[in-house]
Design a protein around this motif. Structure first.
Motif, PDB file in Angstrom:
ATOM      1  N   ALA A 124       0.831  -1.212   0.000  1.00 48.88           N
ATOM      2  CA  ALA A 124       0.000   0.000   0.000  1.00 48.88           C
ATOM      3  C   ALA A 124       0.862   1.257   0.000  1.00 48.88           C
ATOM      4  CB  ALA A 124      -0.941  -0.005   1.204  1.00 48.88           C
ATOM      5  N   THR A 125       2.000   1.217   0.716  1.00 48.10           N
ATOM      6  CA  THR A 125       2.848   2.415   0.756  1.00 48.10           C
ATOM      7  C   THR A 125       3.528   2.665  -0.579  1.00 48.10           C
ATOM      8  OG1 THR A 125       4.805   1.208   1.510  1.00 48.10           O
ATOM      9  CG2 THR A 125       3.365   2.120   3.227  1.00 48.10           C
ATOM     10  N   GLN A 126       3.566   1.655  -1.435  1.00 46.04           N
ATOM     11  CA  GLN A 126       4.238   1.799  -2.734  1.00 46.04           C
ATOM     12  C   GLN A 126       3.237   1.911  -3.893  1.00 46.04           C
ATOM     13  OE1 GLN A 126       7.558   2.189  -2.691  1.00 46.04           O
ATOM     14  NE2 GLN A 126       7.417   1.920  -0.480  1.00 46.04           N
ATOM     15  N   ALA A 127       1.939   1.978  -3.569  1.00 46.93           N
ATOM     16  CA  ALA A 127       0.924   1.997  -4.623  1.00 46.93           C
ATOM     17  C   ALA A 127       1.052   3.267  -5.458  1.00 46.93           C
ATOM     18  CB  ALA A 127      -0.458   1.921  -3.993  1.00 46.93           C
ATOM     19  N   ARG A 128       0.619   3.211  -6.693  1.00 48.78           N
ATOM     20  CA  ARG A 128       0.629   4.391  -7.557  1.00 48.78           C
ATOM     21  C   ARG A 128      -0.547   5.286  -7.170  1.00 48.78           C
ATOM     22  NH1 ARG A 128       5.413   4.406  -8.708  1.00 48.78           N
ATOM     23  NH2 ARG A 128       5.035   6.052 -10.204  1.00 48.78           N
ATOM     24  N   PRO A 129      -0.386   6.588  -7.315  1.00 45.54           N
ATOM     25  CA  PRO A 129      -1.479   7.483  -6.938  1.00 45.54           C
ATOM     26  C   PRO A 129      -2.552   7.500  -8.025  1.00 45.54           C
ATOM     27  CG  PRO A 129       0.314   8.739  -7.858  1.00 45.54           C
ATOM     28  CD  PRO A 129       0.759   7.300  -7.871  1.00 45.54           C
ATOM     29  N   PRO A 130      -3.788   7.823  -7.667  1.00 46.99           N
ATOM     30  CA  PRO A 130      -4.810   7.950  -8.704  1.00 46.99           C
ATOM     31  C   PRO A 130      -4.445   9.083  -9.664  1.00 46.99           C
ATOM     32  CG  PRO A 130      -5.632   8.703  -6.570  1.00 46.99           C
ATOM     33  CD  PRO A 130      -4.277   8.099  -6.335  1.00 46.99           C
ATOM     34  N   ALA A 131      -4.998   8.998 -10.866  1.00 49.16           N
ATOM     35  CA  ALA A 131      -4.619   9.949 -11.912  1.00 49.16           C
ATOM     36  C   ALA A 131      -4.960  11.387 -11.533  1.00 49.16           C
ATOM     37  CB  ALA A 131      -5.308   9.559 -13.214  1.00 49.16           C
ATOM     38  N   ASP A 132      -5.981  11.565 -10.681  1.00 49.31           N
ATOM     39  CA  ASP A 132      -6.391  12.935 -10.352  1.00 49.31           C
ATOM     40  C   ASP A 132      -5.663  13.486  -9.124  1.00 49.31           C
ATOM     41  OD1 ASP A 132      -7.576  11.208  -8.581  1.00 49.31           O
ATOM     42  OD2 ASP A 132      -9.424  12.366  -8.389  1.00 49.31           O
ATOM     43  N   ALA A 133      -4.633  12.775  -8.661  1.00 47.21           N
ATOM     44  CA  ALA A 133      -3.915  13.248  -7.470  1.00 47.21           C
ATOM     45  C   ALA A 133      -3.231  14.583  -7.751  1.00 47.21           C
ATOM     46  CB  ALA A 133      -2.885  12.214  -7.035  1.00 47.21           C
ATOM     47  N   MET A 134      -3.209  15.433  -6.721  1.00 49.17           N
ATOM     48  CA  MET A 134      -2.553  16.729  -6.859  1.00 49.17           C
ATOM     49  C   MET A 134      -1.056  16.565  -6.592  1.00 49.17           C
ATOM     50  SD  MET A 134      -3.291  20.204  -4.797  1.00 49.17           S
ATOM     51  CE  MET A 134      -2.019  19.995  -3.579  1.00 49.17           C
ATOM     52  N   VAL A 135      -0.250  16.967  -7.571  1.00 52.15           N
ATOM     53  CA  VAL A 135       1.195  16.779  -7.450  1.00 52.15           C
ATOM     54  C   VAL A 135       1.824  17.976  -6.735  1.00 52.15           C
ATOM     55  CG1 VAL A 135       3.362  16.534  -8.741  1.00 52.15           C
ATOM     56  CG2 VAL A 135       1.260  15.386  -9.534  1.00 52.15           C
ATOM     57  N   ASN A 207      11.650   9.598  -5.417  1.00 52.50           N
ATOM     58  CA  ASN A 207      10.845   8.961  -4.376  1.00 52.50           C
ATOM     59  C   ASN A 207       9.517   9.711  -4.302  1.00 52.50           C
ATOM     60  OD1 ASN A 207      12.704   7.067  -3.776  1.00 52.50           O
ATOM     61  ND2 ASN A 207      13.316   7.939  -1.802  1.00 52.50           N
ATOM     62  N   HIS A 208       8.471   8.979  -3.943  1.00 51.98           N
ATOM     63  CA  HIS A 208       7.136   9.577  -3.885  1.00 51.98           C
ATOM     64  C   HIS A 208       6.476   9.256  -2.555  1.00 51.98           C
ATOM     65  CE1 HIS A 208       6.926  10.440  -8.272  1.00 51.98           C
ATOM     66  NE2 HIS A 208       7.769   9.428  -8.333  1.00 51.98           N
ATOM     67  N   LEU A 209       5.470  10.013  -2.247  1.00 51.15           N
ATOM     68  CA  LEU A 209       4.655   9.753  -1.059  1.00 51.15           C
ATOM     69  C   LEU A 209       3.220  10.120  -1.437  1.00 51.15           C
ATOM     70  CD1 LEU A 209       5.286   8.800   1.829  1.00 51.15           C
ATOM     71  CD2 LEU A 209       5.577  11.161   2.495  1.00 51.15           C
ATOM     72  N   TYR A 210       2.311   9.169  -1.286  1.00 48.95           N
ATOM     73  CA  TYR A 210       0.918   9.402  -1.695  1.00 48.95           C
ATOM     74  C   TYR A 210      -0.013   9.248  -0.507  1.00 48.95           C
ATOM     75  CZ  TYR A 210       3.223   7.938  -5.991  1.00 48.95           C
ATOM     76  OH  TYR A 210       4.108   7.800  -7.013  1.00 48.95           O
TER      77      TYR A 210
END
Ligand code: CUA
Length: 397
Positions: A124-135, A207-210
């Motif tokens: 879950a911590t490595q999941a891709r963010p939904p397309a509408d996520a605010m970057v 690195n990302h955090l969602y």
């Protein structure tokens, strides 16, 4: 025991000691219940934080269960088989097949019960963010944080504004050494690295955090990877707002502060923050404090503009924190000093006394360049000029 004055004195002292320890323990217990903890690791405010926290809670209860079972068996054994007159040698159970199976299978089941949600949470911590996520592009600098909102065209520093209820995708990178982005209530801690260079035509690796924030509030964070002498002074303040408040903030950040430039035009109607408030009729610009005018002129004609940007002015430096609407921030110096005129003066005069190793020069002392090679010259501002610049900056609301 004989009742002697000496013995009585000793038991009174023991009684006082026990009472003192008891009172202290009670005080600690009560203190733990009071106040609010904007940097708590056990009070998650995002989906990601809840995933991590539920794992923590389940492991906690498993270990409590194991503790209770072990202590109960141990306690029973100690009590039932204690030495007493007529106590015979108890039945020996070494090599008991049933027990051997029970204490092998039991723990194995518990390990599996912990492992399944753990693996799920790791994914879950490595999941891709939904397309509408605010970057939001987060950049760690020695020793401050830069936040760039590419879709909104906003840049700010150290105080990260985020909307509640909308997926957020932080893209983390460093401008110098390894930092780590950690806001406990958002959940998770992630290294902030210099992005790895990619072959031609490919995106460098970040690195990302969602996460999606589920409650308004102010959450505190901190760089969590040793990055130099002021590593401990590299704080983060997250302001989680309703979507409407966040949009209002974005709108304000994109519009110059009324005092950013000399007020030839009527002051922008930015006082009407709440949506739906009827706009006040434009009033003639009030007479500006000469100190503010002087501060603006000093700022724009000094080396300040080499590093700092202010929306709506010629100042467009990118090496240092963007100062647009600086007057609204709660703190300056990455969470170090309350944002007051006095502290602005202190900071501009000599930031290195507040933050050792800071990449900003003092009025009379040079500072290392952000790249680490070469030096910035001292700003050379006089005390009066510092006062004026502080007055100007604090009007940027
Ligand atoms: Cu940046 Cu520690």
């Amino acid at each position: 025991m004989l009742r002697t004055p000496e013995n009585e004195g000793r038991s009174r002292a023991t009684g006082r000691f026990v009472a003192l320890v008891g009172a202290l323990a009670l005080a600690f217990l009560v203190a733990a219940c009071a106040g609010d903890y904007p940097g708590s690791t056990i009070d998650p405010k995002t989906d990601l934080g809840e995933t991590v926290h539920s794992l923590y809670v389940s492991v906690f209860w498993w270990t409590m269960f194991i503790g209770v079972v072990v202590w109960a068996v141990l306690g029973y054994t100690i009590f039932a088989f204690r030495e007493k007159p007529g106590q015979e040698r108890p039945r020996q159970i070494h090599g008991h097949l049933g027990l051997e199976i029970a204490w092998t299978v039991g723990p194995a089941i518990i390990v599996v019960a912990i492992a399944i949600p753990t693996v799920q949470a790791v994914f879950a911590t490595q999941a891709r963010p939904p397309a509408d996520a605010m970057v939001v592009e987060v950049t760690g600098h020695r020793y401050w944080w830069e936040f760039h909102y590419p879709e909104q065209g906003v840049v700010t520093a150290n105080e990260l504004h985020l909307p509640v209820g909308r997926p957020v995708a932080l893209r983390l990178s460093s401008a110098d050494v390894i930092h780590s982005f950690w806001v406990p209530m958002l959940g998770g801690k992630r290294d902030v690295n210099v992005p790895r260079t990619a072959p031609e035509g490919q995106e460098p690796e970040y690195n990302h955090l969602y996460f999606t924030i589920n409650e308004e509030g102010t959450f505190l964070g901190q760089c969590a990877e040793f990055c130099g002498e002021s590593h401990a002074l590299m704080r983060i303040r997250v302001v989680a707002q309703s979507e409407a408040d966040f949009q209002g903030w974005v709108r304000d950040m994109r519009t110059p502060s009324p005092t950013a430039m000399a007020s030839t035009a009527p002051a922008a109607a930015d006082q009407n923050e709440a949506a739906g408030t009827p706009e006040a009729a434009p009033s003639p610009a009030p007479q500006e404090d000469p100190l503010v005018t002087q501060g603006r002129e000093t700022f724009m004609s000094s080396t300040c503009v080499a590093c700092h940007a202010i929306e709506g002015t010629p100042a467009a430096g990118v090496m240092g924190p963007n100062l647009t609407r600086l007057g609204r921030r709660a703190y300056i110096g990455a969470g170090l000093l309350e944002n007051t005129r006095e502290n602005l003066v202190r900071w501009i005069t000599d930031p290195s006394t507040v933050k050792p190793g800071v990449r900003m020069p003092s009025t009379d002392r040079e500072a290392r360049l952000p790249t680490g090679q070469g030096m910035w010259p001292a700003t050379g501002l006089t005390d009066d000029q510092v006062q004026a610049v502080a007055a100007y900056l604090s009007t940027l609301r």
